[in-house]
Design a protein around this motif. Structure first.
Motif, PDB file in Angstrom:
ATOM      1  N   LEU A 183       0.777  13.550  -5.778  1.00 12.73           N
ATOM      2  CA  LEU A 183       0.367  13.159  -4.425  1.00 12.73           C
ATOM      3  C   LEU A 183      -1.012  12.515  -4.483  1.00 12.73           C
ATOM      4  N   VAL A 184      -1.137  11.340  -3.865  1.00 10.40           N
ATOM      5  CA  VAL A 184      -2.446  10.683  -3.752  1.00 10.40           C
ATOM      6  C   VAL A 184      -2.774  10.587  -2.268  1.00 10.40           C
ATOM      7  N   THR A 185      -3.735  11.385  -1.796  1.00  6.41           N
ATOM      8  CA  THR A 185      -4.120  11.256  -0.384  1.00  6.41           C
ATOM      9  C   THR A 185      -5.091  10.068  -0.281  1.00  6.41           C
ATOM     10  N   GLY A 186      -4.945   9.301   0.778  1.00  4.74           N
ATOM     11  CA  GLY A 186      -5.699   8.043   0.850  1.00  4.74           C
ATOM     12  C   GLY A 186      -5.090   7.015  -0.092  1.00  4.74           C
ATOM     13  N   GLY A 187      -3.800   7.141  -0.351  1.00  7.19           N
ATOM     14  CA  GLY A 187      -3.126   6.326  -1.375  1.00  7.19           C
ATOM     15  C   GLY A 187      -2.982   4.862  -1.018  1.00  7.19           C
ATOM     16  N   ALA A 188      -3.201   4.507   0.263  1.00  2.31           N
ATOM     17  CA  ALA A 188      -3.129   3.082   0.631  1.00  2.31           C
ATOM     18  C   ALA A 188      -4.527   2.481   0.791  1.00  2.31           C
ATOM     19  N   GLY A 189      -5.525   3.248   0.393  1.00  2.00           N
ATOM     20  CA  GLY A 189      -6.905   2.748   0.493  1.00  2.00           C
ATOM     21  C   GLY A 189      -7.282   1.914  -0.722  1.00  2.00           C
ATOM     22  N   PHE A 190      -8.537   1.545  -0.787  1.00  2.00           N
ATOM     23  CA  PHE A 190      -9.030   0.686  -1.870  1.00  2.00           C
ATOM     24  C   PHE A 190      -8.844   1.366  -3.233  1.00  2.00           C
ATOM     25  N   VAL A 191      -9.507   2.494  -3.455  1.00  2.00           N
ATOM     26  CA  VAL A 191      -9.377   3.171  -4.748  1.00  2.00           C
ATOM     27  C   VAL A 191      -7.987   3.784  -4.892  1.00  2.00           C
ATOM     28  N   GLY A 192      -7.508   4.402  -3.809  1.00  2.00           N
ATOM     29  CA  GLY A 192      -6.209   5.090  -3.840  1.00  2.00           C
ATOM     30  C   GLY A 192      -5.083   4.178  -4.305  1.00  2.00           C
ATOM     31  N   SER A 193      -5.068   2.940  -3.817  1.00  2.00           N
ATOM     32  CA  SER A 193      -3.959   2.040  -4.159  1.00  2.00           C
ATOM     33  C   SER A 193      -4.019   1.628  -5.633  1.00  2.00           C
ATOM     34  N   HIS A 194      -5.210   1.497  -6.193  1.00  2.00           N
ATOM     35  CA  HIS A 194      -5.303   1.188  -7.632  1.00  2.00           C
ATOM     36  C   HIS A 194      -4.870   2.394  -8.476  1.00  2.00           C
ATOM     37  N   LEU A 195      -5.185   3.590  -7.973  1.00  2.00           N
ATOM     38  CA  LEU A 195      -4.736   4.796  -8.679  1.00  2.00           C
ATOM     39  C   LEU A 195      -3.209   4.892  -8.618  1.00  2.00           C
ATOM     40  N   VAL A 196      -2.645   4.599  -7.441  1.00  2.00           N
ATOM     41  CA  VAL A 196      -1.183   4.592  -7.285  1.00  2.00           C
ATOM     42  C   VAL A 196      -0.562   3.600  -8.276  1.00  2.00           C
ATOM     43  N   ASP A 197      -1.131   2.404  -8.360  1.00  2.00           N
ATOM     44  CA  ASP A 197      -0.604   1.394  -9.296  1.00  2.00           C
ATOM     45  C   ASP A 197      -0.519   1.961 -10.707  1.00  2.00           C
ATOM     46  N   ARG A 198      -1.614   2.578 -11.139  1.00  2.00           N
ATOM     47  CA  ARG A 198      -1.663   3.025 -12.535  1.00  2.00           C
ATOM     48  C   ARG A 198      -0.672   4.168 -12.765  1.00  2.00           C
ATOM     49  N   LEU A 199      -0.622   5.115 -11.819  1.00  2.00           N
ATOM     50  CA  LEU A 199       0.291   6.250 -11.991  1.00  2.00           C
ATOM     51  C   LEU A 199       1.748   5.781 -11.960  1.00  2.00           C
ATOM     52  N   MET A 200       2.021   4.782 -11.112  1.00  2.00           N
ATOM     53  CA  MET A 200       3.379   4.221 -11.059  1.00  2.00           C
ATOM     54  C   MET A 200       3.708   3.540 -12.386  1.00  2.00           C
ATOM     55  N   LEU A 201       2.815   2.685 -12.880  1.00  2.00           N
ATOM     56  CA  LEU A 201       3.075   1.982 -14.151  1.00  2.00           C
ATOM     57  C   LEU A 201       3.275   2.980 -15.285  1.00  2.00           C
ATOM     58  N   MET A 202       2.577   4.118 -15.188  1.00  2.00           N
ATOM     59  CA  MET A 202       2.707   5.156 -16.217  1.00  2.00           C
ATOM     60  C   MET A 202       4.059   5.853 -16.151  1.00  2.00           C
ATOM     61  N   GLY A 203       4.777   5.664 -15.032  1.00  2.00           N
ATOM     62  CA  GLY A 203       6.144   6.197 -14.930  1.00  2.00           C
ATOM     63  C   GLY A 203       6.288   7.464 -14.101  1.00  2.00           C
ATOM     64  N   HIS A 204       5.233   7.858 -13.381  1.00  2.00           N
ATOM     65  CA  HIS A 204       5.311   9.095 -12.602  1.00  2.00           C
ATOM     66  C   HIS A 204       5.972   8.869 -11.235  1.00  2.00           C
ATOM     67  N   ASP A 205       6.331   9.988 -10.587  1.00  2.00           N
ATOM     68  CA  ASP A 205       6.781   9.955  -9.194  1.00  2.00           C
ATOM     69  C   ASP A 205       5.549  10.062  -8.316  1.00  2.00           C
ATOM     70  N   VAL A 206       5.334   9.094  -7.456  1.00  2.00           N
ATOM     71  CA  VAL A 206       4.074   9.059  -6.711  1.00  2.00           C
ATOM     72  C   VAL A 206       4.329   9.086  -5.205  1.00  2.00           C
ATOM     73  N   ILE A 207       3.629   9.986  -4.531  1.00  2.00           N
ATOM     74  CA  ILE A 207       3.631   9.997  -3.065  1.00  2.00           C
ATOM     75  C   ILE A 207       2.248   9.528  -2.615  1.00  2.00           C
ATOM     76  N   ALA A 208       2.209   8.406  -1.896  1.00  2.00           N
ATOM     77  CA  ALA A 208       0.947   7.950  -1.321  1.00  2.00           C
ATOM     78  C   ALA A 208       0.920   8.387   0.139  1.00  2.00           C
ATOM     79  N   MET A 209      -0.116   9.115   0.499  1.00  2.00           N
ATOM     80  CA  MET A 209      -0.243   9.585   1.879  1.00  2.00           C
ATOM     81  C   MET A 209      -1.470   8.925   2.499  1.00  2.00           C
ATOM     82  N   ASP A 210      -1.327   8.409   3.717  1.00  2.00           N
ATOM     83  CA  ASP A 210      -2.456   7.711   4.340  1.00  2.00           C
ATOM     84  C   ASP A 210      -2.275   7.725   5.858  1.00  2.00           C
ATOM     85  N   ASN A 211      -3.386   7.780   6.574  1.00  2.00           N
ATOM     86  CA  ASN A 211      -3.286   7.656   8.046  1.00  2.00           C
ATOM     87  C   ASN A 211      -3.578   6.211   8.477  1.00  2.00           C
ATOM     88  N   PHE A 212      -3.858   5.342   7.516  1.00  2.00           N
ATOM     89  CA  PHE A 212      -4.119   3.912   7.743  1.00  2.00           C
ATOM     90  C   PHE A 212      -5.326   3.661   8.643  1.00  2.00           C
TER      91      PHE A 212
END
Ligand code: UDX
Length: 386
Positions: free
Chosen positions: A79-108
């Motif tokens: 789980l990445v809280t703030g996953g659609a934010g600036f840092v969060g979205s880059h972290l999501v990218d990397r975890l996704m490319l690494m092959g994990h299951d990723v939940i991005a949570m954000d209030n936008f």
């Protein structure tokens, strides 16, 4: 000593351009070109009509970036809280490319769906609109807790909400970590050191924060968030990691973010004056976002329980930094001085001995390379906005 514009260019060319990010040991290593595709090209399947009045989405022609195949044992639910934010979205990218299951949570509130739209519909990815100040339940193995506005104008816009996000939001996520036995990483900040009396700042420094000033909602909020993390670790046995993030920049910063790097680049690209607050003698040390993401994942994977500074120690005065951006982007703009902001920290540079020695992490991307990529990104954004 803060760098001058001339030494910056030399250092960047001495270090050379980085073409890979991450480390083999942590599984975070990727070609930079793979990451660049995610923010410099449009992977959404969006097709604008020639007249520019209609947008179509062709989901059939859309392909996702390749992700690594992990065994059931290796693959984590993250789980990445703030996953659609600036840092969060880059972290999501990397975890996704690494092959994990990723939940991005954000209030936008400051995050943006566009930052993660290239993953929408991918079997390994979920995007949840949720405010972290409300409890949330999901079965997860790791929680990266990033949710909180991070730019001074944004976090000062609604200080009560900022405090609630840091305090109630962190309690909620630590509660989730407790229920699911997930490992929890808090993204704290260099702002816990306030206007520091120690320079550079080591993790052992307790800081110099004005508890009732305009920055307190963020600084004190994050300080309480750290206190909560260690209270849950001690009382409930939660596995906690704490990163103190220093000034970070890069693509996907919101164009209205208000922080210095995006402000200066956008102002220069638009031919507007660069706005230096005060005389510009205050200093900051800037790190490119991919280095930060490497550090966050390395910290999560490590056994390091103490807080760790993540930042690039290259330090610049804001006046010098304005000159660098002016000479790189648009020499015809002026640099003007506006009133300084209340409680603006006067000097900031991380001591990263702990990160180097305990994690083997060190920033690899020269500030100038990061600046060039960020300029490339904002040039594209500005064209789209026009
Ligand atoms: O247009 C601008 C914007 C900012 N500045 C100055 O540039 C310096 C840096 O300001 P920023 O707004 O980028 O960031 P700050 O260092 O104040 O705060 C940041 O600290 C670390 C992180 O945790 C957060 O991202 C943020 O709170 C400040 O001295 C500020 O006064 C300008 O001179 N002009």
């Amino acid at each position: 000593m803060p760098r001058s514009p001339s030494t910056l260019g030399e250092e960047a060319s001495l270090k050379g351009r980085v073409t890979f990010v991450g480390s083999v040991n942590c599984g975070t290593r990727f070609e930079l070109s793979e990451l660049r595709k995610l923010y410099l090209t449009d992977l959404s399947g969006r097709r604008q009509s020639p007249a520019g009045d209609v947008i179509d989405y062709d989901v059939n022609t859309r392909t996702f970036p390749s992700v690594r195949m992990l065994s059931h044992r290796e693959k984590k639910r993250i789980l990445v809280t703030g996953g659609a934010g600036f840092v969060g979205s880059h972290l999501v990218d990397r975890l996704m490319l690494m092959g994990h299951d990723v939940i991005a949570m954000d209030n936008f509130y400051t995050g943006c769906k566009k930052n993660v739209e290239h993953w929408l519909g991918h079997p390994n990815f979920e995007l949840i609109r949720h405010d972290v100040i409300e409890p949330m339940m999901a079965e997860v193995d790791e929680i990266y807790h990033l949710a909180c506005p991070a730019s001074p104008p944004h976090y000062q816009n609604n200080p009560i909400k900022t405090v609630k996000t840091s305090v109630v939001g962190t309690i909620n996520m630590l509660g989730l970590a407790k229920r699911t036995k997930a490992r929890f990483l808090l993204t704290s900040t260099s702002e816990v050191y306030g206007d520091p009396l120690e320079h550079p700042q080591k993790e052992s420094y307790w800081g110099n924060v004005n508890p009732i000033g305009p920055r307190a909602c963020y600084d004190e909020g994050k300080r309480v968030a750290e206190t909560l993390a260690y209270a849950y670790a001690q009382q409930e046995g939660i596995q906690v990691r704490v990163a103190r993030i220093f000034n970070t920049f890069g693509p996907r910063m919101n164009e209205n973010d208000g922080r210095v790097v995006s402000n200066f680049i956008i102002q220069a690209l638009k031919g507007e004056d660069l706005t230096v607050y005060g005389e510009g003698e205050q200093t900051r040390s800037f790190q490119y976002v991919h280095d930060l993401v490497d550090g966050l994942i390395e910290l999560m994977q490590s056994d390091v329980k103490e807080p760790v500074n993540l930042g690039n120690p290259d330090e610049y005065s804001i006046a010098d930094f304005a000159e660098i951006i002016r000479s790189t982007v648009n020499q015809s703009v002026n640099i003007i001085n506006l009133p300084s902001t209340t409680d603006d920290p006067q000097r900031r540079r991380p001591d990263i001995t702990r990160a180097k020695e305990w994690l083997g992490w060190t920033p690899k991307i020269a500030v100038m390379q990061g600046i060039e990529e960020t300029i490339e990104y904002f040039s594209k954004v500005i064209l789209e906005l026009d």
